[in-house]
Design an enzyme around this catalytic site. Sequence first.
Site, PDB file in Angstrom:
ATOM      1  N   LYS A   1      -2.179  11.538 -30.568  1.00 16.87           N
ATOM      2  CA  LYS A   1      -2.536  10.954 -31.865  1.00 16.87           C
ATOM      3  C   LYS A   1      -2.816  12.009 -32.941  1.00 16.87           C
ATOM      4  O   LYS A   1      -3.119  13.170 -32.647  1.00 16.87           O
ATOM      5  CB  LYS A   1      -3.718   9.984 -31.692  1.00 16.87           C
ATOM      6  CG  LYS A   1      -3.242   8.690 -31.024  1.00 16.87           C
ATOM      7  CD  LYS A   1      -4.273   7.602 -30.951  1.00 16.87           C
ATOM      8  CE  LYS A   1      -3.645   6.335 -30.351  1.00 16.87           C
ATOM      9  NZ  LYS A   1      -4.657   5.261 -30.158  1.00 16.87           N
TER      10      LYS A   1
ATOM     11  N   ARG B   1      -4.997   6.201 -21.537  1.00 22.26           N
ATOM     12  CA  ARG B   1      -3.655   5.674 -21.836  1.00 22.26           C
ATOM     13  C   ARG B   1      -2.854   6.813 -22.433  1.00 22.26           C
ATOM     14  O   ARG B   1      -3.166   7.277 -23.536  1.00 22.26           O
ATOM     15  CB  ARG B   1      -3.771   4.512 -22.811  1.00 22.26           C
ATOM     16  CG  ARG B   1      -2.451   3.897 -23.222  1.00 22.26           C
ATOM     17  CD  ARG B   1      -2.651   2.772 -24.233  1.00 22.26           C
ATOM     18  NE  ARG B   1      -1.370   2.226 -24.656  1.00 22.26           N
ATOM     19  CZ  ARG B   1      -0.599   2.790 -25.594  1.00 22.26           C
ATOM     20  NH1 ARG B   1      -0.992   3.943 -26.193  1.00 22.26           N
ATOM     21  NH2 ARG B   1       0.543   2.241 -25.944  1.00 22.26           N
TER      22      ARG B   1
HETATM   23  N1  LIG Z   1      -5.630  -0.111 -25.474  1.00 15.98           N
HETATM   24  C1  LIG Z   1      -4.938   0.657 -26.361  1.00 15.98           C
HETATM   25  N2  LIG Z   1      -3.669   0.325 -26.688  1.00 15.98           N
HETATM   26  C2  LIG Z   1      -2.975   1.093 -27.587  1.00 15.98           C
HETATM   27  N3  LIG Z   1      -1.719   0.745 -27.946  1.00 15.98           N
HETATM   28  C3  LIG Z   1      -1.023   1.501 -28.833  1.00 15.98           C
HETATM   29  C4  LIG Z   1      -1.620   2.652 -29.373  1.00 15.98           C
HETATM   30  C5  LIG Z   1      -0.843   3.474 -30.356  1.00 15.98           C
HETATM   31  O1  LIG Z   1      -0.315   4.561 -29.711  1.00 15.98           O
HETATM   32  P1  LIG Z   1       1.218   4.603 -29.204  1.00 15.98           P
HETATM   33  O2  LIG Z   1       2.035   4.289 -30.423  1.00 15.98           O
HETATM   34  O3  LIG Z   1       1.379   5.975 -28.705  1.00 15.98           O
HETATM   35  O4  LIG Z   1       1.407   3.595 -28.171  1.00 15.98           O
HETATM   36  N4  LIG Z   1      -2.874   3.033 -29.038  1.00 15.98           N
HETATM   37  C6  LIG Z   1      -3.568   2.253 -28.149  1.00 15.98           C
HETATM   38  C7  LIG Z   1      -4.924   2.592 -27.751  1.00 15.98           C
HETATM   39  O5  LIG Z   1      -5.511   3.589 -28.204  1.00 15.98           O
HETATM   40  N5  LIG Z   1      -5.543   1.774 -26.869  1.00 15.98           N
END
Ligand SMILES: Nc1nc2ncc(COP(=O)(O)O)nc2c(=O)[nH]1
Length: 272
Positions: free
Chosen positions: A215, A250
Amino acid sequence: MSLPRPGRCVVMGVVNVTPDSFSDGGRYLGRPDAVEHGVAMFRRGADLIDVGGESTRPGADRVEPAVEAARVAPVIRELVAAGVPVSVDTMRAEVAEAALEAGASIVNDVSGGLADPRMASVVASAGVPYVLMHWRGHSRDMDKLAVYDDVVRDVRDELSARVDTALAAGVRAEDVVLDPGLGFAKDATHNWQLLQRLDELLELGFPVLVGASRKRFLGTLLGGRPPSGREDATAAVSALAAFSGAWGVRVHDVGRSLDAVAVAGAWRAGRG
Ligand SMILES: Nc1nc2ncc(COP(=O)(O)O)nc2c(=O)[nH]1
């Protein structure tokens, strides 16, 4: 399905079946690529794979529910057929229903139930674990919503309200996972304060999932590093999150974070 509890911090691998996710947009839009990537992460040791069909990056346009469901359901079906536990990353009840029908066993709702009032009852009926992430609004408006008196106390209080709503809809307490929502209506300092005081979120008594992988606040810390250059920082966050008692992380690069959480576990236990 109950929550995975492997005796260490859970590592959740990310498969974004989207053309425009911030760090891997388009690489896994094709079903074969998405399935292959998910299986590879599971074979590397990921405890489960989180499949999403709508980018949540700041400023992202929304996709139609049918498009989102069409992206994730076939990928989930093939992953589950290959023996891979899957969570679906969606804020829409109808997409969650399609994903559950395809074999998903956890719902990961970045809106914490705010985006779709039907979501909690869908999760309750399915009897599956439910990740409630802290969120204040869709990508288009997020930056304007990053205003807090005390971000940790405010996130904690707002998540508590989300939990109350979920429990009232029939979701079981043992199925609830909380997530501070790093980068969602938060600036870099908000993110670091949520990590610094993660214990205050843990005090609510629910497992906590941390999603810092690649991020922007990590890039900012490192002098403007692009997403591809944030993997070591992501692994450092995974180690510290595990050491702090997080249930799971994650991440996009599961190998690095599996090593990181193993180190944290050995350090915490005083043995390898
Ligand atoms: N539970 C949870 N779900 C998520 N889904 C998408 C993203 C955005 O990141 P990505 O685009 O790399 O998936 N961040 C989160 C997060 O921090 N926590």
